[in-house]
Write a protein that holds these residues in place. Structure first.
Motif, PDB file in Angstrom:
ATOM      1  N   GLY A   1       5.818 -73.396  -2.937  1.00  0.00           N
ATOM      2  CA  GLY A   1       6.376 -74.394  -2.030  1.00  0.00           C
ATOM      3  C   GLY A   1       5.323 -75.006  -1.127  1.00  0.00           C
TER       4      GLY A   1
ATOM      5  N   SER B   1      11.548 -69.184   4.192  1.00  0.00           N
ATOM      6  CA  SER B   1      12.561 -68.219   3.742  1.00  0.00           C
ATOM      7  C   SER B   1      11.949 -67.184   2.809  1.00  0.00           C
TER       8      SER B   1
ATOM      9  N   VAL C   1      11.836 -73.542   2.203  1.00  0.00           N
ATOM     10  CA  VAL C   1      11.745 -72.572   1.114  1.00  0.00           C
ATOM     11  C   VAL C   1      10.586 -71.609   1.348  1.00  0.00           C
TER      12      VAL C   1
END
Length: 532
Positions: A458, A521, A518
């Motif tokens: 990401g 997380s 993303v």
């Protein structure tokens, strides 16, 4: 007697064979796509006449002077703007603290061309193409550096030190001068060095907000190389910029270094915000949120405002015109860069983790691309791979290679700490069950590394989507990335065209924010899995 003990619970098993193989692959990649291009432009494109011509021109030193003073002023303004919120977050516990810290770091996570476009949307026309706009945009971009670097050090300070000093009669100013400042001085120097590096080599912000009359060394390198074809002069300027950055950053670190390291290994419990300070804290938090959010709201508003009326015309044109090619080109380039960069990061991490001295050398080698500006990287790639079967200048995936070079050093910093948390006992158990080294690598290391791998993927995608310097050199008609398309649209006149630029920048904000959510997380899941 050496009392240092090794943590046999989490220290990784060193496998030199795998490490040497990985180190060879990383060295080969960096040599072919970074060291070789830089060597080619130095040896093949620079003559002594170029050096003499560039270094004796007054315009060169005017560029150096402008790049320097705007970078210094940007750093100072950033400290002024971010100081109150950094102190608030770093020294007090209060409701909404994590949200405020996340909001204050939004600017740094956005592509620089998007930040510049947002300030075009929010500032009045009288401030467009001014030094004020450039410096404020730099401050917006770098607030996160101060909050994350200096704020993290403030969290680690022992609160009892200041309390004892006040008990002994020290005034707040004396406490700041004799206790707090010596303890945070190295963090301040680190933040100042990073911000100076970004501001001195600023390209997109100066190109969009500075106008045609203002250039940094970085933007003049691009102009010389592709505007007037002076590759030799552009190369000399790139070398001047690299040497200047090394000297200035070295001086900053030397002047600000501190041998005092009395900080806790883990953050102490921060004191609650005093009741009498809550109104001031509310003002600080409100001003910070408004400063960060207002440009983004203005960006969206301007994308919906065409010819003095509300309209979705700009947004529809993103998918109905040739601008859709830029969306597809950015998505394609980011995905390829993400996959290729993540693979390269895994290989580099193997070398760093499984070699000792060699691992430190590979870790330093991955930082080499951070020392070179993206514009210089793009220039070197174009000059080197320009003939025969490796004439790749018109290949869309060539941009992805440049983005991999720019992004993978950052992603390595995500993977290495995560890889080192793998308990050695898992490797021993797998070995007892008959798994060889490669099988343990797949079934133990990579399985535990999935959150970190997602975070690295990401991060590289987010960097690729927003990268402007190298893409502006390598993108071609029909395959230009979104940042390049935004810059092109902003250079044209007309309400619809500028609204299209604002709409594309708004879309880039959403996509990059989603990618970074993303990342965050995945890193939190990795920390939970590692028991941190």
């Amino acid at each position: 007697m050496n009392l240092t003990t090794r943590n046999t619970t989490t220290d990784p098993i060193v496998r030199p064979a795998i490490g040497r193989w990985a180190a060879g692959a990383v060295v080969l990649w960096v040599t072919v796509f970074l060291v070789l291009p830089i060597t080619v432009i130095i040896t093949g494109s620079v003559a002594m006449d170029d050096v003499t011509r560039v270094l004796t021109q007054q315009s060169t030193w005017r560029l150096v002077w402008f790049s320097t003073w705007q970078a210094v002023l940007s750093v100072l303004v950033t400290f002024v703007i971010s100081g109150p919120v950094t102190w608030l977050i770093g020294r007090h516990q209060f409701r909404g603290r994590r949200v405020l810290r996340a909001i204050s770091t939004v600017g740094f996570l956005l592509p620089s061309v998007v930040v510049a476009t947002a300030f075009l949307a929010v500032l009045p026309r009288s401030l467009h193409y001014t030094v004020f706009a450039v410096i404020v945009a730099h401050a917006y971009f770098n607030i996160a550096v101060v909050v994350r670097v200096v704020g993290a050090r403030l969290e680690l300070l022992e609160p009892q030190l200041a309390g004892v000093a006040r008990t002994l009669g020290a005034s707040p100013i004396v406490v700041m001068r004799t206790i707090t400042w010596p303890l945070v001085r190295s963090a301040v120097s680190s933040a100042a060095s990073v911000m100076f590096l970004y501001c001195f080599t600023s390209f997109a912000v100066v190109r969009v907000l500075g106008g045609p009359r203002r250039s940094t060394l970085e933007s003049d390198i691009a102009l010389r190389a592709f505007g007037i074809g002076d590759v030799g002069g552009a190369t000399v300027l790139a070398l001047v910029q690299l040497a200047y950055i090394c000297v200035v950053v070295g001086i900053i670190r030397l002047l600000m270094r501190s041998d005092i390291a009395y900080v806790r290994a883990a953050p102490p419990v921060l004191p609650a915000l005093p009741h009498q300070c809550r109104s001031i804290a509310s003002v600080i938090a409100s001003v910070t949120v408004v400063f960060v959010v207002t440009p983004l709201v203005a960006l969206l508003w301007r994308s919906l405002h065409v010819r003095d009326r509300m309209s979705l015309e700009a947004w529809r044109s993103l998918f109905d015109t040739t601008l859709a090619e830029s969306l597809r080109a950015s998505a394609r380039t980011a995905l390829v860069a993400g996959v290729l960069g993540t693979l390269l990061c895994c290989i580099a991490t193997l070398a760093v983790v499984h070699l000792r001295r060699g691992g430190r050398a590979i870790d330093a080698l991955t930082l080499l691309t951070l020392a070179m500006s993206p514009v210089t990287v793009g220039l070197g790639l174009i000059i080197t791979f320009d003939s025969g079967w490796f004439d790749w200048r018109d290949r869309w995936w060539f941009v992805a290679i440049a983005h991999t070079l720019v992004a993978f050093p950052l992603a390595v910093r995500v993977l290495v700490p995560a890889w080192r948390t793998t308990p050695v006992g898992l490797h021993h158990a797998a070995a007892v069950l008959g798994a060889n080294g490669w099988r343990r690598l797949v079934d133990v290391d990579l399985r535990r590394m999935r959150p970190a791998l997602v975070a690295a993927l990401g991060l590289i995608i987010a960097v690729s989507l927003g990268e402007f310097g190298a893409a502006s050199m390598l993108s071609r008609d029909g395959a230009e990335t979104m940042p390049v398309a935004i810059s092109r649209l902003l250079s044209r006149t007309g309400d619809v065209v500028r609204a299209q630029a604002f709409a594309m920048a708004s879309l880039l904000v959403v996509v990059c924010t989603a990618a970074l959510i993303v990342v965050e997380s995945a890193m939190k899941r990795g920390d939970h899995a590692a028991g941190r």
